[in-house]
Design a protein around this motif. Structure first.
Motif, mmCIF file in Angstrom:
data_model
loop_
_atom_site.group_PDB
_atom_site.id
_atom_site.type_symbol
_atom_site.label_atom_id
_atom_site.label_comp_id
_atom_site.label_asym_id
_atom_site.label_seq_id
_atom_site.Cartn_x
_atom_site.Cartn_y
_atom_site.Cartn_z
ATOM 1 N N VAL A 13 47.354 31.680 46.589
ATOM 2 C CA VAL A 13 46.370 32.184 47.556
ATOM 3 C C VAL A 13 45.463 33.176 46.845
ATOM 4 O O VAL A 13 45.937 34.114 46.211
ATOM 5 N N VAL A 14 44.164 32.938 46.966
ATOM 6 C CA VAL A 14 43.171 33.817 46.356
ATOM 7 C C VAL A 14 42.152 34.192 47.429
ATOM 8 O O VAL A 14 41.650 33.326 48.150
ATOM 9 N N ILE A 15 41.891 35.488 47.521
ATOM 10 C CA ILE A 15 40.915 35.988 48.481
ATOM 11 C C ILE A 15 39.842 36.760 47.726
ATOM 12 O O ILE A 15 40.155 37.671 46.966
ATOM 13 N N PHE A 16 38.592 36.375 47.952
ATOM 14 C CA PHE A 16 37.466 37.125 47.417
ATOM 15 C C PHE A 16 37.010 38.050 48.534
ATOM 16 O O PHE A 16 36.829 37.620 49.680
ATOM 17 N N SER A 17 36.865 39.314 48.209
ATOM 18 C CA SER A 17 36.708 40.353 49.206
ATOM 19 C C SER A 17 35.754 41.420 48.712
ATOM 20 O O SER A 17 35.316 41.397 47.564
ATOM 21 N N LYS A 18 35.439 42.360 49.593
ATOM 22 C CA LYS A 18 34.742 43.593 49.225
ATOM 23 C C LYS A 18 35.529 44.734 49.842
ATOM 24 O O LYS A 18 35.993 44.631 50.985
ATOM 25 N N VAL A 40 43.761 39.193 45.164
ATOM 26 C CA VAL A 40 42.558 39.674 45.838
ATOM 27 C C VAL A 40 41.566 40.135 44.778
ATOM 28 O O VAL A 40 41.891 40.967 43.929
ATOM 29 N N HIS A 41 40.383 39.577 44.839
ATOM 30 C CA HIS A 41 39.313 39.946 43.910
ATOM 31 C C HIS A 41 38.240 40.686 44.709
ATOM 32 O O HIS A 41 37.554 40.085 45.537
ATOM 33 N N GLU A 42 38.146 41.978 44.477
ATOM 34 C CA GLU A 42 37.151 42.817 45.149
ATOM 35 C C GLU A 42 35.835 42.691 44.382
ATOM 36 O O GLU A 42 35.705 43.210 43.275
ATOM 37 N N LEU A 43 34.875 42.005 44.962
ATOM 38 C CA LEU A 43 33.625 41.723 44.254
ATOM 39 C C LEU A 43 32.836 42.985 43.940
ATOM 40 O O LEU A 43 32.128 43.027 42.932
ATOM 41 N N ASP A 44 32.984 44.015 44.768
ATOM 42 C CA ASP A 44 32.257 45.252 44.491
ATOM 43 C C ASP A 44 32.907 46.073 43.377
ATOM 44 O O ASP A 44 32.352 47.072 42.945
ATOM 45 N N HIS A 45 34.053 45.631 42.880
ATOM 46 C CA HIS A 45 34.721 46.306 41.755
ATOM 47 C C HIS A 45 34.779 45.411 40.516
ATOM 48 O O HIS A 45 35.411 45.777 39.530
ATOM 49 N N ASP A 46 34.155 44.253 40.589
ATOM 50 C CA ASP A 46 34.191 43.278 39.497
ATOM 51 C C ASP A 46 32.842 43.275 38.783
ATOM 52 O O ASP A 46 31.792 43.209 39.435
ATOM 53 N N ALA A 47 32.874 43.332 37.465
ATOM 54 C CA ALA A 47 31.630 43.321 36.683
ATOM 55 C C ALA A 47 30.804 42.064 36.946
ATOM 56 O O ALA A 47 29.578 42.091 36.856
ATOM 57 N N ASN A 48 31.477 40.968 37.287
ATOM 58 C CA ASN A 48 30.781 39.710 37.576
ATOM 59 C C ASN A 48 30.701 39.442 39.078
ATOM 60 O O ASN A 48 30.509 38.309 39.497
ATOM 61 N N GLY A 49 30.846 40.488 39.870
ATOM 62 C CA GLY A 49 30.882 40.336 41.321
ATOM 63 C C GLY A 49 29.657 39.669 41.911
ATOM 64 O O GLY A 49 29.773 38.828 42.797
#
Length: 102
Positions: A13-18, A40-49
């Motif tokens: 399970v993968v969730i893309f989030s902010k 969980v991948h927080e797009l606002d904390h990812d360099a490639n967000g």
């Protein structure tokens, strides 16, 4: 888009989030309550967000988060996840993806 596919297939399970999105937090909580441990991948904390955000929009996510993948397959946004949960299909999808066990 390749980075998105790679991240989406790294875990059951993968969730893309902010981090500022309360709906994203609610969807994450639902998965935890069902016994899953999503990546969980927080797009606002990812360099490639921003790049990932645009790729999610290309999949039809509007807004782009939360975006949920189960077993590497794009499931949809919050409304899609809630619909699957209400009709009872979400739990079986998690079992099939080996994200939870009975």
């Amino acid at each position: 888009m390749d980075r998105l596919r790679n991240l989406a297939s790294q875990k059951a399970v993968v969730i893309f989030s902010k981090s500022s999105c309360y709906i994203c937090h609610s969807i994450q909580t639902l998965f935890y309550e069902l016994g899953a441990s999503p990546a969980v991948h927080e797009l606002d904390h990812d360099a490639n967000g921003r790049e990932i955000d645009w790729a999610l929009r290309g999949l039809g996510c509007n807004p782009s988060v939360p975006a949920v993948f189960i077993g590497g397959k794009f499931i949809g946004s919050a409304k899609d996840v809630i619909s699957l949960h209400v009709n009872g299909d979400l739990k079986q999808m998690l079992i099939d993806a080996k994200a939870i066990w009975l």
